[in-house]
Enzyme design. Structure first.
Site, mmCIF file in Angstrom:
data_model
loop_
_atom_site.group_PDB
_atom_site.id
_atom_site.type_symbol
_atom_site.label_atom_id
_atom_site.label_comp_id
_atom_site.label_asym_id
_atom_site.label_seq_id
_atom_site.Cartn_x
_atom_site.Cartn_y
_atom_site.Cartn_z
ATOM 1 N N HIS A 1 0.874 -1.183 0.000
ATOM 2 C CA HIS A 1 0.000 0.000 0.000
ATOM 3 C C HIS A 1 0.908 1.230 0.000
ATOM 4 O O HIS A 1 1.651 1.433 -0.953
ATOM 5 C CB HIS A 1 -0.907 -0.118 1.234
ATOM 6 N N HIS B 1 -2.561 -2.450 -9.808
ATOM 7 C CA HIS B 1 -3.500 -1.822 -8.882
ATOM 8 C C HIS B 1 -4.761 -2.654 -8.829
ATOM 9 O O HIS B 1 -5.178 -3.213 -9.853
ATOM 10 C CB HIS B 1 -3.837 -0.400 -9.351
ATOM 11 N N ASP C 1 2.684 5.284 -7.134
ATOM 12 C CA ASP C 1 3.942 5.185 -6.386
ATOM 13 C C ASP C 1 5.164 4.981 -7.254
ATOM 14 O O ASP C 1 6.283 5.031 -6.758
ATOM 15 C CB ASP C 1 3.850 4.028 -5.381
#
Ligand code: CMC
Length: 428
Positions: A267, A306, A362
């Site tokens: 995460h 994702h 990210d």
């Protein structure tokens, strides 16, 4: 029949009509389908909530196939271009963009709550010098519940508002103190003349100068990153916030749990993991070998994939542009070349293409943070600061939702059948 699902139970021949609302059936409607008279009725088995809506929400909309992200109906691209973090936080929390007067009041309220109680400082000083800032962050947020016992009044609107102000305002101060602690430098007090991100950079990086002025490009880049991270509907940490909050505990305790969920490498810890991965790869020549190992199941390509986005993460697109602006000021991050080549190769590779694995938020954020001078340990903390607005908006929505109760998933028990206790001396 329109808007109903008809289920025929082949065992009994009985038919059941379940209403369909907003593309869902109510899981509890399945209970009328009984296996025998004794049981509680049919239920669904859905580990990791792959296909279960746990709430009705008005905050964030995502279309994962089309790569759409909207806060309260406003596209993320427009907010990233025109808004700033505090305005976006207001939108997420209160549902509408503020008027000029509302925004001034909101900024003043937040600014008045940026200081930490001196005892919080003492508490933070107790951590080891090499304590991970995210561990310090989540512990300190949890400790807040002891400083603000009024936060237990979760059904009192005024009290809730106060905790909202405190949380939004104080998380950058905690984050900055955690960072200063890790490098053994004195903590910098907030400077209320500065913007939200300008003040944060001041608390992090001010040395002996009387007034700190952040580079405006970096101050703005951080604001954009904060906007992009502010909410993301029912992700792991937000579900934790809602789940813990459903016991009616105070928001600080719930948020400590949400921050803990964010800490994990799948995460919010992913941006830290991306940087470690890029360092491990070391040079573009090693990329094919790295990809081979990922495809063989020896680790993941961090920053890719994702649960919701099955196309390019819209946040990653914006971040790529922000990265260029930041690198103009800071100079290029040497790992960028590896990241770009890694992305190029992965996006052509059948393994990633068939699984619809694209760069997520990210993949590039860590490169920007590193170029701005943040150590990798700070990356998840930088995610937690803006996500605070999303967590508390979702928490408040849950608290006020008459359909919500204490969260309690069911289980399918597959353990031992009833048996009698065996005395220690008789066990082999
Ligand atoms: N590298 C290699 N293979 C992957 C990756 C990856 N990053 N992500 C998914 N896969 C494969 C996975 O092995 C599986 O293959 P198979 O069908 O052959 O078993 C398939 O793709 C589906 O993966 P999954 O694990 O079932 O997908 P998920 O929806 O449960 O996981 C995820 C989503 C984000 C946890 C995962 O893609 C992942 O671990 N990514 C790397 C970590 C990361 O970048 N996380 C940041 C998420 S965005 C920021 C945030 O919101 O927190």
């Amino acid at each position: 029949m329109a808007d109903t699902l008809t289920i025929t139970d082949n065992r009994t021949g009985k038919q059941y009509n379940l209403p369909i609302t907003d593309g869902t059936i109510k899981a509890t409607d399945l209970r009328q389908i009984k296996v025998d008279d004794e049981d509680g009725g049919l239920s669904t088995y859905d580990p990791a909530f792959m296909n279960t809506s746990a709430c009705r929400s008005r905050i964030t909309f995502i279309d994962g196939d089309k790569g759409i992200l909207e806060y309260r109906g406003y596209p993320i691209e427009q907010l990233a271009e025109h808004s700033n973090y505090l305005e976006t936080a207001y939108l997420i929390l209160f549902g509408e963009l503020p008027t000029a007067a509302q925004l001034t009041t909101w900024i003043t309220e937040i600014t008045f709550h940026t200081m930490l109680h001196e005892n919080i400082k003492k508490l933070m000083e107790g951590f080891q010098y090499d304590a991970h800032p995210m561990g310090v962050f989540l512990s300190t947020v949890g400790a807040f519940s002891t400083f603000y016992p009024d936060a237990k009044q979760i059904f009192d609107e005024k009290s809730r508002k106060k905790q909202i102000h405190r949380l939004i305002a104080k998380v950058p101060t905690i984050a900055a103190y955690a960072y200063r602690h890790s490098i053994g430098r004195p903590y910098n007090y907030p400077d209320n003349d500065l913007s939200f991100t300008g003040n944060f950079l001041n608390m992090l990086f001010r040395m002996t100068e009387l007034k700190y002025h952040a580079n405006p490009v970096l101050e703005r880049a951080l604001a954009v990153l904060f906007i992009l991270h502010a909410d993301h509907e029912q992700n792991c940490s937000t579900s934790a916030m809602r789940g813990i909050g459903s016991s009616h505990v105070d928001p600080y305790s719930a948020m400590a749990g949400a921050a803990a969920a964010l800490y994990g490498p799948l995460h919010g810890g992913a941006n830290e993991a991306v940087l470690r991965m890029l360092n491990e790869i070391g040079s573009v020549q090693h990329i094919p070998d790295f990809i081979k190992r990922v495809k063989a199941g020896e680790g993941r390509l961090m920053g890719f994939g994702h649960r919701v986005y099955k196309s390019y993460d819209p946040r990653a697109k914006i971040i790529k542009k922000t990265a260029d602006e930041v690198f103009e000021v800071t100079g290029k991050n040497p790992l960028l070349e590896i990241a770009l080549e890694l992305e190029r190769i992965a996006l052509q590779d059948e393994y990633f293409v068939t699984r619809k694995l694209y760069p997520n938020v990210d993949f590039y954020s860590g490169l920007i943070y590193q170029a701005m001078g943040f150590p990798v340990e700070m990356f998840p903390v930088l995610f937690a600061i803006p996500r605070t607005s999303g967590w508390i908006a979702q928490w408040e929505e849950m608290i006020l939702d008459p359909e919500q109760k204490i969260a309690r998933p069911k289980q399918v028990y597959i353990g031992a059948a009833r048996r009698d206790y065996v005395p220690l001396t008789s066990r082999s």
